[in-house]
Design an enzyme around this catalytic site. Structure first.
Site, PDB file in Angstrom:
ATOM      1  N   HIS A   1       0.860  -1.191   0.000  1.00  0.00           N
ATOM      2  CA  HIS A   1       0.000   0.000   0.000  1.00  0.00           C
ATOM      3  C   HIS A   1       0.894   1.238   0.000  1.00  0.00           C
ATOM      4  O   HIS A   1       0.850   2.066   0.902  1.00  0.00           O
ATOM      5  CB  HIS A   1      -0.945  -0.013   1.210  1.00  0.00           C
TER       6      HIS A   1
ATOM      7  N   ASP B   1     -11.210  -2.376   1.507  1.00  0.00           N
ATOM      8  CA  ASP B   1     -10.315  -1.678   0.592  1.00  0.00           C
ATOM      9  C   ASP B   1     -10.623  -2.054  -0.860  1.00  0.00           C
ATOM     10  O   ASP B   1     -10.610  -1.199  -1.755  1.00  0.00           O
ATOM     11  CB  ASP B   1      -8.855  -2.001   0.918  1.00  0.00           C
TER      12      ASP B   1
END
Length: 580
Positions: free
Chosen positions: A318, A491
């Site tokens: 990420h 997500d």
């Protein structure tokens, strides 16, 4: 041998050492394994093996057997006292059980040998296992099923009770692991107990011993990840140590016993190895009812946490630009799970007005510590709900910096049944592979967040995606483990907004807020699910949409309403530096 690969499946070449494996529940389990895998076993026990004496042949009835023992003792000129008869009876029953277990394993297609050895005797155990490996070949698995009960309330416990319980469970395991290193095994199965997870009246020593097994399982999975390690925290079985009186007591407490066949099937299923199984599994009913709703004054908590990139391996996937950024969904998970841990018996049901105020970037701006503040604001006894305000903050130069904020509603008791999505269209209309979106920089996410398989359809009103639940190992989840709320699932939902913004604005986007979130269920790691996204409004700078994660039948997992992202061309080079 040294095992440097992922665990091998159990097969006919597998050879398990099994403590306590010739009698009781463990014996039933190894017979079930033999039926399924045709594997081999070295069964360990303290009872002496051997054929029962001829005078007890074809005498299954215990009272009749005791009479024959008494006659035999008298014929030998020995006193047939009740204690002596009971001792002889125990020896004969053990011999019968051992012989029966060996015969059952062989009839099922497996192979087995019984060794009479006390696993608490380290030297004798090492000698026996060394000799066995010389004769039978390399040992590939360890199944630690030995255990003893000595139930008494804690104020009545004796040192001898503690030793009787701890010795086979803990000293025995220590000696077994000294002979069989986990790095050299493919499977390590520890028979633990729900008593170690919940506690249980009269079983303080038994609970402690089993919790040690649980911790050992976590430790070994971390240090020897190529060995499939699990501590099975069993509830009471309908066999073995559960007497009719105990079974009646469990029924009064609403605790269901595990049927023998169902328990064996659960063990065999565990050995059908699939990647990223947890090292601790609870099987059966809770041993204690959930706590009653709290009725005291409203409370406030402040919980401090230090964040590092090293402690959270998932952050490697990420990265925005050159820095790791905490996913906005992890901020939500932080607050939700903090509330659930503080309030036993309550589960997260709904979030309102979730805001990303200042994202957490792992650069020079990273704070020494962060503070989760949770404040009860309302309690509804009729509905069984608590309303809480949660914030994550850190200390700034002059005033606190606020990173995340939300209003959370927790409910006592069972989770509400999942509703069905009202409108669903899973047809493929010019589908786009998810792999293409990740490769070209539309999505910046690394492997642990790559849940989009295909964008099935997309138009001005929204899009639909087929996804697969990310499989993030317990170790990689770090300080943000999956509990009731799965930040990795959420997500993937938000990635639908990023994809749509790229398609219609040619620009990257980042989450700002979410008006309402409702959780009903979470799919298993690796499972297929779908995301349906409907656009509410959008401009060159903002987009607002509703997102639903659901299964192929429309059953809703997680609903996010009023999800907002900021859209900016300036983010493009951070998402895909090569294209800048």
């Amino acid at each position: 041998m040294t095992n440097n690969t992922t665990p091998r499946p159990v097969d006919a070449n597998s050879l398990f050492v099994v403590s306590g494996g010739a009698r009781g529940i463990t014996a039933n389990c190894v017979v079930g394994m033999a039926r399924r895998f045709r594997c081999g076993f070295i069964l360990l026990g303290r009872s002496a093996a051997g054929e029962p004496p001829a005078f007890v042949a074809e005498c299954p009835d215990e009272p009749a057997l005791m009479q024959r023992i008494a006659k035999e003792l008298a014929a030998r000129g020995e006193k047939a006292t009740p204690a002596v008869i009971r001792r002889e009876l125990g020896t004969i029953q053990a011999q019968r059980e051992i012989a029966h277990t060996l015969a059952e394993i062989r009839a099922a297609g497996g192979r087995a040998e019984y060794l009479s050895v006390d696993i608490a005797d380290a030297a004798a155990l090492r000698s026996a296992l060394t000799d066995a490996q010389t004769r039978l070949g390399p040992i590939t698995g360890l199944f630690h099923g030995a255990g003893v009960l000595a139930d008494r309330r804690i104020e009545q416990k004796r040192a001898a009770d503690f030793d009787a319980v701890f010795t086979p469970k803990i000293i025995g395991l220590r000696n077994l692991l000294a002979c069989l290193a986990p790095a050299d095994l493919h499977h390590l199965i520890l028979f633990s107990s729900a008593a170690g997870f919940y506690g249980n009246p009269g079983q303080s020593d038994y609970a402690m011993a089993n919790e040690i097994l649980n911790r050992v399982a976590h430790l070994i999975q971390r240090d020897a990840p190529a060995c499939h390690t699990v501590a099975l925290n069993w509830g009471p079985w309908d066999a073995g140590m559960v007497t009719p009186a105990l079974k009646a007591l469990f029924a009064e407490r609403g605790i269901q016993v595990i049927p023998l066949d169902a328990g064996v099937a659960r063990l065999v299923d565990e050995l059908e190895f699939r990647a990223e199984r947890p090292p601790q599994v609870l099987v059966g009913s809770p041993l204690a009812p959930p706590p009653e709703p709290y009725s005291g004054p409203l409370r406030t908590w402040r919980i401090r946490r230090r964040l590092t990139q090293e402690d959270n391996p998932f952050l490697q996937d990420h990265m925005i630009g050159i820095h790791a950024v905490l996913p906005a969904t992890c901020g939500m998970a932080w607050m939700i799970h903090g509330c659930e841990q503080l309030l036993p018996g309550y589960h997260f049901a709904r979030a309102e007005n979730y805001q990303v105020l200042k994202g957490i970037v792992f650069d020079e701006s990273l704070a020494p510590e962060y503070v989760l503040t949770i404040r009860e604001t309302e309690r509804d006894a009729t509905a069984g709900t608590l309303t809480l305000e949660a914030t994550v903050s850190s200390e700034g130069e002059k005033r606190p910096r606020y990173h995340y904020r939300a209003r959370l509603i927790l409910r006592h008791g069972r989770r509400a049944a999942a509703p069905q999505i009202e409108q669903m269209d899973l047809r493929e209309r010019q589908p786009t592979p998810g792999a293409e979106l990740y490769a070209k920089g539309t999505l910046f996410h690394g492997p642990r967040f790559r849940g989009v398989e295909h964008v099935l359809s997309s138009d001005a009103n929204g899009l639909t995606m087929r996804c697969q639940m990310p499989e993030v190992s317990d170790r990689d989840q770090g300080q943000f483990p999956v509990r009731s709320f799965d930040p990795y699932l959420a997500d993937v939902q938000f990635q639908s907004l990023v994809i749509w913004a790229w398609q219609h604005h040619g620009a990257a986007s980042l989450p700002l807020s979410n008006a309402v979130g409702e959780l009903y269920a979470t799919p298993q790691p690796g499972a297929t699910f779908y995301v349906t996204m409907k656009v509410r409004s959008n401009s060159d700078y903002r987009m607002l949409a509703d997102l639903i994660a659901h299964d192929a039948d429309g059953r809703i997992y997680l609903r996010l309403e009023g999800a907002e992202v900021a859209i900016s061309q300036h983010l493009n080079r951070l998402f895909n530096p090569a294209a800048a």
